[in-house]
Write an enzyme that holds these catalytic residues in place. Structure first.
Site, PDB file in Angstrom:
ATOM      1  N   TYR A 175       0.832  -1.204   0.000  1.00 46.05           N
ATOM      2  CA  TYR A 175       0.000   0.000   0.000  1.00 46.05           C
ATOM      3  C   TYR A 175       0.867   1.255   0.000  1.00 46.05           C
ATOM      4  CZ  TYR A 175      -4.013   2.972   1.115  1.00 46.05           C
ATOM      5  OH  TYR A 175      -4.995   3.923   1.073  1.00 46.05           O
ATOM      6  N   LYS A 179       1.098   4.014  -3.084  1.00 47.40           N
ATOM      7  CA  LYS A 179       0.593   5.368  -2.837  1.00 47.40           C
ATOM      8  C   LYS A 179       1.692   6.425  -2.999  1.00 47.40           C
ATOM      9  CE  LYS A 179      -3.701   4.359  -2.172  1.00 47.40           C
ATOM     10  NZ  LYS A 179      -4.758   4.876  -3.068  1.00 47.40           N
TER      11      LYS A 179
END
Length: 279
Positions: A175, A179
């Protein structure tokens, strides 16, 4: 806000009742936009209790809410990491709304954030997260961006990153990596698309009161040997504003960036996090 009346928008990852995507879609509609919404097909048996209790239908329920606001809407289920699905969803929204002026890339996987370190995480989950969070961003942006470019009237793209894209966080799997990459891609796209008058910006939500964030809290609390409520309260207390954000507060930032009030803003990343980070 100026300039959203009559605009045609696409918001990905808008199929959850307690999600940022739904809040964004509704705020754009409230500002006068027609909105297409997408969601990954989910088995209703996997819906959280509150969605099952209300007879939630994923993106179709969000589209119905948008129509209730007097705007045109279309719900399309699909996988943003599948090139054929993406081409279909973008074309269906373009055809239904008569064009496309605003794209919000919100679809994402949490990568089981909080559950395991990089050395211990499931390898298949790493690749699936990269597929959805980064390859999916590329696929949707390239398809929708070509529509905007060919229209010749400019447009707006807003990418939804995360505070995890501003700082390394332990046990956040792929993640954090995806991101962070989203912020770099936002800057690159802003430069590449400036000549077509397509603005590209990014929003980094901090801890926001959603089902996705609750899932991260549960996994983090379990990994740390703490209970969920204590972990969630501790996180809220660490924010200078003293609480989690609301999906509607993230949506307000997106609506501003999509509007003509932000006509000279491109290539920027804005934290919406209650003051937790100021970079």
């Amino acid at each position: 806000m100026r300039g959203l009346e009559g605009k045609r928008a696409l918001v990905t990852g808008a199929g959850r009742n307690r999600g940022i995507g739904r809040a964004i879609a509704l705020r754009l509609a409230q500002e006068g936009a027609d909105v297409g919404v997408t969601g990954y097909p989910r088995d209703p048996a996997t819906f959280p209790d509150h969605e099952r209790a209300m007879g939630w239908r994923g993106a179709a329920s969000v589209a119905a809410e948008i129509e209730g606001l007097g705007r045109r809407a279309l719900a399309v289920e699909g996988d943003v990491s599948d090139p054929d699905d993406v081409a279909d969803m973008v074309e269906r929204v373009r055809a239904a709304l008569g064009g496309l002026d605003v794209l919000v890339n919100n679809a994402a996987l949490p990568s089981e954030a909080g559950a395991a370190t990089i050395l211990d995480m499931d390898e298949a989950l790493w690749f699936r997260t990269v597929d959805v969070n980064l390859n999916g961003l590329y696929l949707v942006t390239s398809n929708a961006g070509r529509v905007m470019r060919d229209q010749g009237t400019g447009g707006v793209i807003v990418n939804i990153s995360s505070l995890a894209g501003r700082m390394g966080l332990p046990a956040y799997g792929a993640y954090t990596a995806t991101k962070w990459a989203m912020i770099g891609l936002t800057q690159q796209l802003a430069l590449e698309l400036a000549g077509d008058r397509i603005r590209v910006n990014c929003v980094c939500p901090g801890s926001t009161d959603t089902d996705m964030m609750d899932g991260t809290f549960r996994r983090s609390a379990e990994l740390a040997g703490r209970d969920f409520d204590t972990w969630k309260q501790r996180t809220a207390a660490s924010v200078p504003w003293g609480r989690q954000g609301l999906p509607e507060e993230q949506a307000a930032a997106v609506a501003f960036l999509a509007s003509d009030d932000a006509s000279y803003i491109t290539g920027q990343t804005i934290n919406v996090d209650g003051g937790l980070r100021m970079d």
